[in-house]
Design a protein around this motif. Sequence first.
Motif, mmCIF file in Angstrom:
data_model
loop_
_atom_site.group_PDB
_atom_site.id
_atom_site.type_symbol
_atom_site.label_atom_id
_atom_site.label_comp_id
_atom_site.label_asym_id
_atom_site.label_seq_id
_atom_site.Cartn_x
_atom_site.Cartn_y
_atom_site.Cartn_z
ATOM 1 N N LEU A 25 0.813 -1.151 -0.260
ATOM 2 C CA LEU A 25 0.272 0.167 -0.075
ATOM 3 C C LEU A 25 1.302 1.959 0.478
ATOM 4 N N ARG A 26 0.612 2.175 -0.732
ATOM 5 C CA ARG A 26 1.308 3.361 -0.851
ATOM 6 C C ARG A 26 1.030 4.553 0.650
ATOM 7 N N ALA A 27 1.929 4.339 0.490
ATOM 8 C CA ALA A 27 1.887 5.523 2.267
ATOM 9 C C ALA A 27 0.431 6.539 1.853
ATOM 10 N N GLU A 28 0.355 6.911 0.349
ATOM 11 C CA GLU A 28 -0.654 8.102 -0.011
ATOM 12 C C GLU A 28 -1.947 7.430 0.782
ATOM 13 N N VAL A 29 -2.171 6.243 -0.119
ATOM 14 C CA VAL A 29 -3.756 5.364 -0.165
ATOM 15 C C VAL A 29 -3.636 5.830 1.515
ATOM 16 N N LYS A 30 -3.117 5.043 2.531
ATOM 17 C CA LYS A 30 -3.412 4.555 3.309
ATOM 18 C C LYS A 30 -3.624 6.085 3.875
ATOM 19 N N GLY A 31 -2.729 6.601 3.927
ATOM 20 C CA GLY A 31 -3.215 8.494 4.285
ATOM 21 C C GLY A 31 -4.728 8.387 3.848
ATOM 22 N N THR A 32 -5.492 8.612 3.090
ATOM 23 C CA THR A 32 -5.862 8.844 2.371
ATOM 24 C C THR A 32 -7.373 8.171 3.570
ATOM 25 N N CYS A 33 -7.349 6.622 3.735
ATOM 26 C CA CYS A 33 -7.797 5.659 3.827
ATOM 27 C C CYS A 33 -8.226 6.264 5.197
ATOM 28 N N GLU A 34 -7.116 6.799 5.671
ATOM 29 C CA GLU A 34 -7.192 7.144 7.387
ATOM 30 C C GLU A 34 -8.245 8.179 7.594
ATOM 31 N N ILE A 35 -7.692 8.737 6.717
ATOM 32 C CA ILE A 35 -8.469 10.446 6.765
ATOM 33 C C ILE A 35 -10.417 9.969 7.054
ATOM 34 N N LEU A 36 -10.471 9.746 5.604
ATOM 35 C CA LEU A 36 -11.706 9.308 5.588
ATOM 36 C C LEU A 36 -12.680 7.917 5.696
ATOM 37 N N GLY A 37 -12.000 6.675 7.472
ATOM 38 C CA GLY A 37 -12.208 5.904 7.434
ATOM 39 C C GLY A 37 -12.321 5.128 6.772
ATOM 40 N N LEU A 38 -11.874 4.863 5.419
ATOM 41 C CA LEU A 38 -12.109 4.075 4.862
ATOM 42 C C LEU A 38 -11.477 2.662 5.130
ATOM 43 N N ASP A 39 -11.359 1.447 4.405
ATOM 44 C CA ASP A 39 -10.618 0.409 4.506
ATOM 45 C C ASP A 39 -10.417 -0.023 3.535
ATOM 46 N N PRO A 40 -8.413 -0.202 2.934
ATOM 47 C CA PRO A 40 -7.702 -0.672 1.945
ATOM 48 C C PRO A 40 -8.187 -1.652 1.497
ATOM 49 N N LEU A 41 -8.592 -2.543 2.479
ATOM 50 C CA LEU A 41 -9.015 -3.940 1.595
ATOM 51 C C LEU A 41 -9.750 -4.129 0.540
ATOM 52 N N TYR A 42 -10.892 -3.122 0.807
ATOM 53 C CA TYR A 42 -12.073 -2.448 -0.044
ATOM 54 C C TYR A 42 -11.715 -1.682 -0.659
ATOM 55 N N LEU A 43 -11.459 -1.410 -1.144
ATOM 56 C CA LEU A 43 -10.969 -0.112 -2.804
ATOM 57 C C LEU A 43 -10.973 -0.825 -3.471
ATOM 58 N N ALA A 44 -11.063 -0.126 -4.730
ATOM 59 C CA ALA A 44 -11.436 -0.365 -6.017
ATOM 60 C C ALA A 44 -9.753 -0.562 -6.565
ATOM 61 N N ASN A 45 -9.278 -1.533 -7.883
ATOM 62 C CA ASN A 45 -8.105 -1.885 -7.933
ATOM 63 C C ASN A 45 -8.721 -1.928 -9.991
ATOM 64 N N GLU A 46 -8.034 -1.120 -11.051
ATOM 65 C CA GLU A 46 -8.263 -1.519 -12.258
ATOM 66 C C GLU A 46 -7.341 -2.128 -12.588
ATOM 67 N N GLY A 47 -6.601 -2.495 -12.098
ATOM 68 C CA GLY A 47 -4.966 -3.154 -12.927
ATOM 69 C C GLY A 47 -4.637 -4.216 -12.189
ATOM 70 N N ARG A 48 -4.805 -4.781 -11.127
ATOM 71 C CA ARG A 48 -4.493 -5.655 -9.969
ATOM 72 C C ARG A 48 -5.618 -6.977 -9.967
ATOM 73 N N LEU A 49 -4.700 -7.914 -9.291
ATOM 74 C CA LEU A 49 -4.856 -9.100 -9.234
ATOM 75 C C LEU A 49 -4.756 -9.977 -8.452
ATOM 76 N N VAL A 50 -5.574 -10.743 -7.847
ATOM 77 C CA VAL A 50 -5.046 -11.626 -6.719
ATOM 78 C C VAL A 50 -4.948 -13.155 -7.398
ATOM 79 N N LEU A 51 -3.732 -14.003 -6.997
ATOM 80 C CA LEU A 51 -3.699 -14.843 -8.146
ATOM 81 C C LEU A 51 -3.335 -16.259 -6.850
ATOM 82 N N PHE A 52 -4.122 -17.165 -7.261
ATOM 83 C CA PHE A 52 -3.576 -18.756 -6.125
ATOM 84 C C PHE A 52 -2.456 -19.276 -6.682
#
Lengths: 347, 347
Positions: free
Chosen positions: B260-287
């Motif tokens: 997580l970028r510091a900036e994204v962490k910061g935005t989430c902290e200010i706004l009470g958002l959880d980065p785990l739920y933030l949308a991504n449009e070029g990210r995937l999780v692979l098993f």
Amino acid sequence: MKDVTGQKVLRDSRVTLAHGGGGKAMRDLIESVFTDVFEPDGMEDQARLTAEALAVPGARLAMTTDSFVVTPVEFPGGDIGKLAVCGTVNDLAVGGATPLYLSAAFIIEEGTEIALLRRIVATMRDEADKAGVRIVTGDTKVVGRGSADQVFITTTGVGVIAPGVELKAGNVRPGDVAIVNGVLGDHGACILAARGDMALSSDLVSDCAGLGHLMAAVQAACPNVRAARDCTRGGLASALNEIAEAAGVAVEIEEDALPLRAEVKGTCEILGLDPLYLANEGRLVLFVPEDEAEAALAAMRSVPEGEGATVIGRAKPAPAGQVTMRTLFGGARIVDMLVGEQLPRIC
Amino acid sequence: MKDVTGQKVLRDSRVTLAHGGGGKAMRDLIESVFTDVFEPDGMEDQARLTAEALAVPGARLAMTTDSFVVTPVEFPGGDIGKLAVCGTVNDLAVGGATPLYLSAAFIIEEGTEIALLRRIVATMRDEADKAGVRIVTGDTKVVGRGSADQVFITTTGVGVIAPGVELKAGNVRPGDVAIVNGVLGDHGACILAARGDMALSSDLVSDCAGLGHLMAAVQAACPNVRAARDCTRGGLASALNEIAEAAGVAVEIEEDALPLRAEVKGTCEILGLDPLYLANEGRLVLFVPEDEAEAALAAMRSVPEGEGATVIGRAKPAPAGQVTMRTLFGGARIVDMLVGEQLPRIC
């Protein structure tokens, strides 16, 4: 939450922004309203399809897409879901493809009644069954109040074009006969009346119908069918102009051969509309060589969607690209492409 | 009307209802703005495609669709057109399909700037070229002011799944390793800042990217890759929950492993958002199985979209369906599906 039959129960009666958020509410909406009815094979984001017809050497994949924004979303003879399935099935069929699979993507305005969505989805399932296609994948997005108008649907269809089949506007030759499958303009006039702002009372019902079976019957009966076009936005006039231009032929139609209900004629006269430009959602125009015209008419009339099939004119060598109509009074007028907008949000 | 280079000139600077009417204005808009850039093979309503890959015995057709309603339509790192192409390419790719063809349907609000449409269409063409797909068919509809918000795009993609390839969430087994391809949440945080209503100044750029080449590299390197999911609406948390549920496994991730970028962490902290739920449009999780994790990481890092690839956790036998995160303080918390709406119109 599930009811005693095991069906997912949705407690909300209207769509909220949470139904588009990617979480639990969205999953409940999708399962309860959409996938319980469409019954896709799995819950992966993508459908995985086998199509033996596609593995035949020389077969081609046909692909077409349309967004539907009709207002009102429900009207006599159908709803936006019926339009969305039939419209895409027809785009495949008039190109000579056998429709196989559809996708359906919904953009839903916050506050839309879930009961309305259920009715639309049920219609889509019915029409897909009738057409012999399956709705295999989809998407839902929710936008805030005022950012869309109830519901917009985008359907994409894939089908298979058998080896050797080549229907296209450019194939039409002088002497070919133009046939439509029934009365014209019912859909356009019906939507106009359904909007209510003209204070027209009307018994008109949209002609919305799937034309896959009709096209299959024609192709079986007429090995040399040249081209077909569904007469949707822009009506018969636009379809004929596209064909005349692509084929470099003239098209001449006879006013007294055009099948029109008295009610549609009356609506057009009152409002100053031209029925040649009225939208249809279950009508097509077909060009066949003269010696196959009788076979084409018989094939069309063998299915319910073609009962009103009739010859309306023919292709001529010149002037290339021009469509003319011989009027009831023995004159001729040019039938041009539609200029400007006749009726917004007709499909 | 054409200019000296033969290119169609459109005199209007904004879209009018006439551009959706099925007549001359619509044809001019489509030719000038869309088909001149997308260059489909013909002007029939349907695309006609040959795909040798589909004729291979055992190959399957993959099909997926998504509507895009993001606001604002242009943002740092992309626009709605880039999202529409990448989103559909990615839905095909994470299922193990090679993306081939896209359709694109546009619902346009009256008054939308034609220059904006041109920028969006140019982005779509660029992204399609990068991804090695072709935009082969499309549609435009115009609705009145206030009945849509600028432009909505629905893309549908078809691709081919090679014989024997079977990536699906249900395949994940205990012991498998979970890998993401880069920092999380940039898209969601970027859109939030771009809307301006939070008065957040930010240098964040959307992560929007096509992941077809990354998936091809992973599949070549890891014969037993189990499943992949793009982390769009609902973020990583929703993707992991879907996988845990479908596979009947637990998934445990490590907070200190999450990129997580510091900036994204910061935005989430200010706004009470959880980065785990933030949308991504070029990210995937692979098993992948543990013994293929190194190969997967190397393959991902071999393409630009995977430079930030890193292991974030693994699948465990129980409790089935549950996702937990081991926190920085050594505790564990349950990571549930998103409840309610975090951020509307994020894609």
